[in-house]
Scaffold this motif. Structure first.
Motif, short mmCIF file in Angstrom:
data_model
loop_
_atom_site.label_atom_id
_atom_site.label_comp_id
_atom_site.label_asym_id
_atom_site.label_seq_id
_atom_site.Cartn_x
_atom_site.Cartn_y
_atom_site.Cartn_z
N ASP A 1 4.15 -37.44 15.12
CA ASP A 1 2.85 -38.11 15.18
C ASP A 1 2.47 -38.71 13.83
O ASP A 1 1.95 -39.83 13.74
N GLY A 2 2.73 -37.95 12.77
CA GLY A 2 2.38 -38.43 11.44
C GLY A 2 3.12 -39.70 11.07
O GLY A 2 2.51 -40.66 10.57
N HIS A 3 4.41 -39.72 11.32
CA HIS A 3 5.19 -40.92 10.99
C HIS A 3 4.73 -42.10 11.84
O HIS A 3 4.60 -43.22 11.34
N ARG A 4 4.48 -41.85 13.13
CA ARG A 4 3.98 -42.92 14.01
C ARG A 4 2.64 -43.45 13.50
O ARG A 4 2.40 -44.67 13.52
N SER A 5 1.78 -42.55 13.03
CA SER A 5 0.45 -42.99 12.58
C SER A 5 0.55 -43.92 11.37
O SER A 5 -0.22 -44.88 11.25
N LEU A 6 1.48 -43.65 10.46
CA LEU A 6 1.63 -44.51 9.28
C LEU A 6 2.17 -45.89 9.66
O LEU A 6 1.72 -46.91 9.13
#
Length: 630
Positions: free
Chosen positions: A256-261
């Motif tokens: 999720d974190g990588h997708r959010s960036l």
């Protein structure tokens, strides 16, 4: 575009965290000191472990309460710094975060703070280490990035720069455009976090409720536009303090974190094009023109029960698949696919979850571009062998184990029903009920997964989110939030269950996972629809008569309308823009159900005020079904 995430953002020991961070595609990691202190490896071994995962240490943090200390505490802070620099040198870290002091004995003054940082910069230079100074939103003297920048400017040291954190700026409602005046080469690091809009103590808000960019209510895009406009081209890192994330899956939170960036920077690039950060190219967020189909996986026995219910709702079987045990049921523009074929993905889904919605088809302008954007954001494509005469329809794996297919206006895909299905003539045993299209799809998941679903849909599709509401179940709370586009052709409600005793929690437990719990069909005249449904033998969910007494007191409805609502088991809501009528089927299986709605005027909600009474009625229906025979 270099990405990183703080180890404090996800669960697990340091080795587990590094594995999840690397697998998600990050370039670097912020080592949070407590994670290191709790780990039983030396600094050198930790540095090697980071390298073995293909990562770099982007930042070591935090160093607290440094500047403005009186003697003898000031001398001790420099002793602490030497020890920290020795550790960092052994570990292979070259940037440390100094957060503004909150110490009650600290002395104020920008020049004092600058003098301390200048001296520390000289010490750091001996180790080839850089210092990043950050304004905590609750700092005693420095709590604004503008003051932190003034400290750094007066420090005037090559090894001392500024660290910006979106939460610290936006939580204090500081205008992020003030960042544009800061030289990009003096911004050493950027930390990003979103958060829901709460009015609470800043420290408590920060330590418990941060989330990924795009999951909250802060203008992280505006913040990052201002940062990018300075010419900054360094690391973009996530620093997320969140109670749910600390207990969640490290792998899924990191994904999720990588997708959010990626999602964040795609937005920034489109609105602030002259930036130095190299953002990956991807198609724009995808407008959705509607829901083309919903597919159920079932076996033949359970399919008979399902199609019997569809029949009473006015649906007719109109076609069969050319080579598989798959039927098409239609009404208005609604396409319901019933898949009982003993092979393929749908059968595997049935074996895992029982009868369930395994596939949703969305109408888009460009199916291939939709898949390309989804892939760029970390989604996995889906395909399975096609038989003679079948089309290869672009698709991705959605959350919860289901699939999303995409249908566009191209010659082949626009004729999928004519190509893959053969029309059948059946004598209608029920009449059309006037259902025109799918109003919304309701998906149920555990509450701690809800933000993942929200980010997944919002990052790929051109949608926005509504405010979260609490749905009262007699056994606990269910959090509900909708994802929708501007014209209402795509509405998905996300319902997060906090325990298994709620209706939503029961559905997850008995279905072995998250998924679609109900489909809502639109009617242009729900009273005419109700007459047709009664003629078809449909029995609506029975609502407590006490509900209608209260309805009269709240809205002062005409007697005839109130009597009709009561006799039909219909629920009603109204706001300043319009009216909403709801009609429910009894539950099917372990909590799945159908809903019929009519929206009048500009009503845009989902009848949240009625959910408590609907759930109570559904639980009574469950209890009646489960009582032993006499």
């Amino acid at each position: 575009m270099k990405t990183a995430i703080a180890t404090v953002s996800i669960a697990g020991d340091l080795a587990e965290k590094l594995g999840a961070i690397a697998a998600a595609g990050f370039d670097g990691v912020e080592i949070f000191e407590n994670d290191f202190l709790a780990f039983d490896r030396s600094p050198r071994e930790v540095g090697q472990l980071v390298q073995d995962h293909g990562l770099e240490i982007s930042l070591f943090q935090p160093f607290r309460d440094f500047e403005g200390m009186p003697e003898p505490q000031r001398a001790r802070t420099f002793d602490r710094a030497r020890r920290k620099f020795d550790l960092m040198k052994e570990m292979g870290a070259d940037l440390v975060l100094i957060c503004s002091s909150v110490s009650p004995i600290a002395l104020g003054g920008i020049d004092r703070a600058a003098a301390d940082l200048n001296e520390l910069g000289d010490l750091a230079a001996q180790y080839d280490i850089r210092i990043g100074y950050e304004a905590l939103a609750w700092g005693r003297f420095i709590n604004d990035h503008r003051d932190a920048w003034e400290v750094v400017r007066r420090t005037d040291h090559a090894n001392v720069g500024l660290i910006l954190d979106s939460f610290h700026t936006l939580s204090r409602k500081t205008d992020p455009d003030t960042i544009r005046a800061i030289p990009g080469d003096k911004i050493f690091f950027v930390q990003l976090a979103d958060a829901p809009a709460f009015d609470m103590d800043l420290l408590y808000w920060s330590r418990h409720f941060r989330n990924m960019p795009g999951e909250g209510d802060l203008d992280v895009t505006g913040f990052m536009r201002a940062v990018a406009a300075t010419g900054y081209d360094g690391v973009l890192s996530l620093e997320i303090f969140n109670d749910q994330f600390r207990g969640g899956s490290p792998k899924s939170i990191a994904v999720d974190g990588h997708r959010s960036l990626l999602y964040l920077m795609d937005q920034v690039k489109r609105t602030e094009p002259d930036i130095r950060i190299p953002v990956p190219d991807m198609p724009e967020r995808v407008p959705v023109g509607g829901i083309e189909f919903v597919e159920f996986a079932a076996d033949r026995t359970e399919a008979r029960d399902l199609t019997a219910m569809l029949s009473t709702l006015g649906f007719r079987k109109t076609a069969r698949h050319i080579s598989k045990d798959v039927e098409l049921w239609r009404q208005g523009s609604i396409n319901i696919v019933i898949n009982t074929d003993p092979k393929g993905f749908a059968h595997a889904s049935y074996l895992s979850h029982g009868t369930n919605v395994c596939d949703i088809g969305l109408k888009v302008a460009d199916a291939e571009a939709t898949v390309a954007r989804a892939e760029s954001l970390g989604a996995k494509t889906f395909d399975q062998p096609t038989g003679p005469g079948e089309l290869s329809i672009p698709a991705i794996r959605a959350l919860g184990g289901s699939v999303l297919h995409f249908i566009d206006g191209s010659h082949a895909l626009s004729r999928v029903w004519q190509t893959e299905f053969t029309a059948v003539e059946t004598d209608p045993v029920t009449c059309d009920a006037g259902l025109t299209r799918i109003d919304h799809i309701a998906e149920t998941m555990n509450y701690d997964e809800m933000l993942s679903w929200l980010l997944f849909y919002r990052s790929i599709f051109d949608t926005d989110k509504t405010a979260m509401v609490d749905v009262i179940d007699p056994a606990g709370l269910v959090r509900s939030q909708a994802i929708e586009n501007d014209d209402g052709t795509l509405r998905i409600t996300l319902n997060g269950a906090e325990n298994r005793k709620t209706l939503a929690g029961h559905f997850i437990q008995e279905g072995f996972g998250s998924g679609v719990q109900h489909l809502s069909f639109k009617s242009d005249d729900i009273f005419a629809t109700m007459k047709a449904l009664k003629a078809n033998g449909f029995t609506p969910l029975s609502i407590s008569p006490n509900y209608y007494d209260d309805l009269d007191a709240r809205f002062g409805l005409e007697d005839d309308l109130l009597d009709t609502l009561k006799s039909s088991g219909m629920l009603y809501d109204r706001d300043e823009k319009g009216e909403y009528f709801q009609l429910y089927s009894p539950t099917y299986g372990e909590g799945f159900f159908f809903e019929i709605v009519e929206r009048r005027g500009g009503y845009a909600g989902y009848g949240a005020a009625n959910a408590q009474f609907r759930i109570a009625a559904q639980k009574r229906h469950f209890r009646a079904k489960g009582m032993p025979a006499r």
